[in-house]
Scaffold this motif. Sequence first.
Motif, mmCIF file in Angstrom:
data_model
loop_
_atom_site.group_PDB
_atom_site.id
_atom_site.type_symbol
_atom_site.label_atom_id
_atom_site.label_comp_id
_atom_site.label_asym_id
_atom_site.label_seq_id
_atom_site.Cartn_x
_atom_site.Cartn_y
_atom_site.Cartn_z
ATOM 1 N N TYR A 214 -2.346 5.671 -2.877
ATOM 2 C CA TYR A 214 -0.897 6.193 -2.736
ATOM 3 C C TYR A 214 -0.994 7.318 -1.991
ATOM 4 O O TYR A 214 -2.000 8.006 -1.801
ATOM 5 N N ARG B 40 -2.360 2.720 2.947
ATOM 6 C CA ARG B 40 -1.708 2.640 1.619
ATOM 7 C C ARG B 40 -2.560 1.165 1.430
ATOM 8 O O ARG B 40 -1.755 0.081 1.695
ATOM 9 N N CYS C 139 5.985 5.495 -3.734
ATOM 10 C CA CYS C 139 4.609 5.939 -4.645
ATOM 11 C C CYS C 139 5.000 5.561 -5.831
ATOM 12 O O CYS C 139 4.108 5.248 -6.902
ATOM 13 N N SER D 83 -4.653 9.415 -4.790
ATOM 14 C CA SER D 83 -3.974 10.297 -3.790
ATOM 15 C C SER D 83 -4.713 11.499 -3.767
ATOM 16 O O SER D 83 -5.300 12.167 -4.353
ATOM 17 N N GLN E 145 5.014 1.838 -6.710
ATOM 18 C CA GLN E 145 3.754 1.382 -6.616
ATOM 19 C C GLN E 145 2.968 1.633 -7.589
ATOM 20 O O GLN E 145 2.451 0.893 -8.385
ATOM 21 N N THR E 146 3.110 2.850 -8.221
ATOM 22 C CA THR E 146 2.286 3.254 -9.576
ATOM 23 C C THR E 146 2.829 2.569 -10.845
ATOM 24 O O THR E 146 2.295 2.209 -11.778
ATOM 25 N N SER F 130 4.997 -1.716 -1.996
ATOM 26 C CA SER F 130 5.219 -0.868 -3.210
ATOM 27 C C SER F 130 6.125 -1.549 -4.171
ATOM 28 O O SER F 130 5.619 -1.547 -5.350
#
Length: 157
Positions: free
Chosen positions: A40, A123, A48, A73, A51-52, A143
């Motif tokens: 990311y 990504r 982001c 990252s 996504q996480t 994401s």
Amino acid sequence: MISVGQKVDLSIPVRAAVDGEKWEGLLSQLITRPTVVSVYMRNNTSSCDKQTQQMQVVAPELEKGGIGLIGLSKDTPGSHVKYGCKLELSFPLVSDPEHAFASATDSLVDKKMYGKVFVGPTRSAYLIDADGTVLGIVEKVDSANHGEQLKALVKEI
């Protein structure tokens, strides 16, 4: 971009946040079993964060299946420690400011932001075995649905 079946050099020196602490070593020390490395851009940004957070949702399921998980990252290990604590992440966050992993996976691309062109990683997410063999790839992370992408990725092996 690297292909399934090819090997990634895991002898890349990295700094990371592991279990809420700063850590330093080789990427191979973090990839000791099949592991998803999800790339990311930056901590504390909308996409982001999604996504996480999606990664955290599926982390227990991946763990039960014997699959490791790493977020990667360009942020510093200190930033990763704070970010991991803030989002209560159960997986390591690797700092890669020089894009060594993206270079190893041949996934550096030209990007544009505010009219400026720069080089950065795609990504993407990679399922990598402990010997560096790429077992699967998500070439374009979504994401908001990354958890489902990761579950589909690990079903392939």
